[in-house]
Design an enzyme around this catalytic site. Structure first.
Site, PDB file in Angstrom:
ATOM      1  N   LYS A 128      24.426  15.367  70.185  1.00  0.00           N
ATOM      2  CA  LYS A 128      25.564  16.084  69.611  1.00  0.00           C
ATOM      3  C   LYS A 128      26.607  15.070  69.149  1.00  0.00           C
ATOM      4  O   LYS A 128      26.748  13.991  69.755  1.00  0.00           O
ATOM      5  CB  LYS A 128      26.139  17.023  70.684  1.00  0.00           C
ATOM      6  CG  LYS A 128      27.146  18.037  70.181  1.00  0.00           C
ATOM      7  CD  LYS A 128      27.550  18.987  71.325  1.00  0.00           C
ATOM      8  CE  LYS A 128      28.624  19.961  70.926  1.00  0.00           C
ATOM      9  NZ  LYS A 128      28.965  20.916  72.016  1.00  0.00           N
ATOM     10  N   SER A 173      29.006  25.831  70.881  1.00  0.00           N
ATOM     11  CA  SER A 173      29.292  24.852  69.871  1.00  0.00           C
ATOM     12  C   SER A 173      28.145  23.871  69.608  1.00  0.00           C
ATOM     13  O   SER A 173      28.161  23.171  68.593  1.00  0.00           O
ATOM     14  CB  SER A 173      30.528  24.053  70.272  1.00  0.00           C
ATOM     15  OG  SER A 173      30.283  23.320  71.448  1.00  0.00           O
ATOM     16  N   SER A 227      28.315  26.440  75.626  1.00  0.00           N
ATOM     17  CA  SER A 227      27.966  25.793  74.352  1.00  0.00           C
ATOM     18  C   SER A 227      26.578  25.179  74.281  1.00  0.00           C
ATOM     19  O   SER A 227      26.145  24.780  73.201  1.00  0.00           O
ATOM     20  CB  SER A 227      29.005  24.718  74.012  1.00  0.00           C
ATOM     21  OG  SER A 227      30.175  25.309  73.532  1.00  0.00           O
TER      22      SER A 227
END
Lengths: 475, 93
Positions: free
Chosen positions: A77, A152, A176
């Site tokens: 990420k 997210s 997330s």
């Protein structure tokens, strides 16, 4: 078997056995990233990956002993630091920010000789539940491009589902990792708070953030968590407990396991029928169903939207236009540098949460909001501890239902409700996984969430692995 | 709890943020809807003896000198730098 169909464990074995080279595996995945650019799951593919893969292959050819992930590609990420690479948090503010050092999780991956092939899209500063709020534009769901991948960590989950990498890392502050895993039909865990080091992970809400692996199956996930977990002298909040061999805790048996169902969660569900069928299935497999109460579980969401913004506003204070990346061109004095750089650099949702954080921390409101939320967090933690006296794990749906359409949710509070089932694990500091459990009426995946008490990831993996291997056959 | 435009402007100032005037009204409404949502906790009971403590620190690391980042490295990401320092415009004439 096609390279893209191989699990992390299979890839590692085949590369080690010289049946495949890391270079060919990495090239296949880099091509996937290129071919599936439309998903916008990956912000940047790392072009040095092929060279690193080649050197892994050379070392294998020489007979050197390599790490457990030797030659296996992985995507991280965009809020995880990898020295020399940009880590932008999908924010305009950090679009040029180059990591000056590697995070502990990246070091651990590299120590096992994994090949990091790119950085994944996300909601800006991990604030969002749809990956629509990225400076780089929305990521699409790998299974239906008209739908969101969740967030997210939407880029990380869509990348695994779309086979842009066999595994990825996400971060989970309120759901997330798990919500996007559910929406993309993959496996994602949020470990116990303190299980995985946050050193070098750009902070959102430091007391809630955890890094978690996203994979196609439970065993790959267990292997990755074992590699990532552990005490770290650079993160004082990491737990000083031994990391077990999670794979060895997968027994292939759940007879007599006590599966908890939380009464208050059941009353929040939109589709009870599907969930009830899962409960019946567990019963049919010899598990014992225990109904438990966590009376204040519904308050986790408002508690979260006080604590997380309060921490975020402090963490994001460092972005001032002086030290990192960008500065507003028009600023003429130092106060303007702060104000203009932040106003131009941050997106709307980030600004909202900074302001919310400053509101709940401001004198006059501190006791009514922050202080009370902290006390409620303690109360909810105690209620979970009480519930886990009666059961080994608790099961819930990961989300209300299938992934929603792009642009479908615009109201902030409605978006916050997306995390209603996942958020309690962060508030209570406990581990929780999301695994696929069938499809909804739009033929999109649904997720089953399995929660356990602190440091009981092994129990989660055992139940999850059993479900993964047996659920389809008997239905 | 409901905030007015002036409160929003004050909060923006505290947060070192600024908004265009025409955005303020919508932002205020959304902000108030979030506050309405988190206000759910106001009616919740908390036992008197519950205390919050900052994150438990298991044990502190030994306070020994370790290698740190080189000055050039720290400055690498600065939008402007001068003679080994972060550079900002003149603050006093």
């Amino acid at each position: 078997m096609e390279i893209l169909d191989l699990s992390v464990i299979e890839l590692a074995e085949k590369i080690k056995a010289k049946e495949l080279t890391s270079e060919e595996v990495v090239k296949v995945y880099l091509k996937q990233i290129e071919d599936k650019k439309k998903l916008n799951a990956v912000i940047e593919a790392f072009d040095d990956a092929i060279e690193i893969a080649r050197s892994v292959d050379e070392r294998i050819a020489k007979g050197e002993k390599l790490g457990r992930l030797a030659g296996v590609p992985i995507i991280i990420k965009d809020n995880i630091l990898y020295e020399g690479k940009i880590a932008s948090c999908a924010s305009r503010f950090l679009k040029d920010y180059k990591a000056q050092y590697s995070s502990t999780v990246v070091k651990k991956l590299l120590k096992e000789d994994a090949i990091i092939i790119g950085r994944a899209n996300m909601d800006e500063f991990a604030m969002g539940s749809s990956t629509e709020k990225s400076y780089y534009g929305p990521t699409l769901n790998a299974l239906d491009e008209t739908r969101v991948p969740g967030g997210s960590s939407g880029g990380s989950a869509s990348a695994v589902a779309g086979k842009l990498a066999p595994c990825s890392l996400g971060t989970d502050t309120g759901g997330s990792v798990r919500q996007p895993s559910s929406y993309n039909g993959v496996v994602g865990i949020k470990p116990t708070y303190g299980k995985v080091s946050r050193f070098g992970v750009i902070a959102f809400a430091s007391s809630l953030d955890q890094v978690g692996p996203i994979t196609h199956n439970v065993k790959d996930n267990a292997l990755l968590l074992e590699i990532l977990a552990g005490n770290d002298e650079n993160d004082e909040t990491t737990l000083n407990v031994e990391v077990p061999n999670y794979l060895s805790m997968i027994t292939g048996d759940i007879k007599g396991a006590r599966i908890g169902v939380c009464n208050q969660v059941v009353s929040l569900m939109k589709d009870k029928e599907h969930f009830n069928s899962l409960v019946e299935w567990f019963k049919s497999q010899g598990a014992v169903i225990e109904y438990v109460d966590i009376p204040d579980i519904e308050l986790c969401l408002p508690v979260y939207y006080i604590l997380a913004p309060a921490e975020a506003t402090s963490n994001l204070g460092r972005f001032d236009g002086v030290k990192y990346s960008t500065r507003a061109e028009s600023a003429e004095n130092v106060n303007e540098i702060y104000r203009k750089s932040r106003s131009e650099g941050f997106g709307e949702e980030v600004k909202r949460r900074i302001m919310l954080g400053n509101f709940v921390l401001s004198s006059g409101y501190f006791d009514a909001y922050y202080n009370k939320a902290k006390k409620l967090q303690q109360k909810i933690k105690k209620q979970f501890a009480e519930a886990f006296k009666k059961c080994d794990v608790i099961i819930t749906p990961t989300t209300f239902g299938e992934a929603f359409k792009l642009g479908e949710i615009t109201d902030p509070v409605q978006m916050y409700m997306e995390d209603i089932f996942t958020i309690s694990a962060n508030i209570a500091s406990i581990p929780a996984i999301s695994i696929p459990c069938g499809k909804g009426k739009n033929n999109m995946p649904l997720g089953l969430q399995i929660l356990a008490n602190e440091n009981e990831e092994g129990k989660i993996y055992n139940v999850a692995d059993y479900f993964e291997n047996n659920y389809k056959e008997s239905n | 709890m409901k905030l007015e435009i002036e409160d929003i402007k004050h909060l923006a100032n505290l947060s070192a943020l600024e908004f265009e005037e025409e955005r303020l009204e919508k932002f205020k409404d959304e902000f108030n809807s979030i506050l309405g949502f988190v206000d759910q906790i106001s009616s919740a009971d908390v036992d008197g003896d519950l205390e919050y403590s900052p994150v438990d620190v298991e044990e502190l690391r030994e306070d020994k000198v370790r290698e740190s980042f080189a000055q050039e490295k720290i400055l690498e990401n600065a939008p402007k730098q001068k003679m080994g320092c972060f550079a900002v415009p003149l603050m006093m004439e």
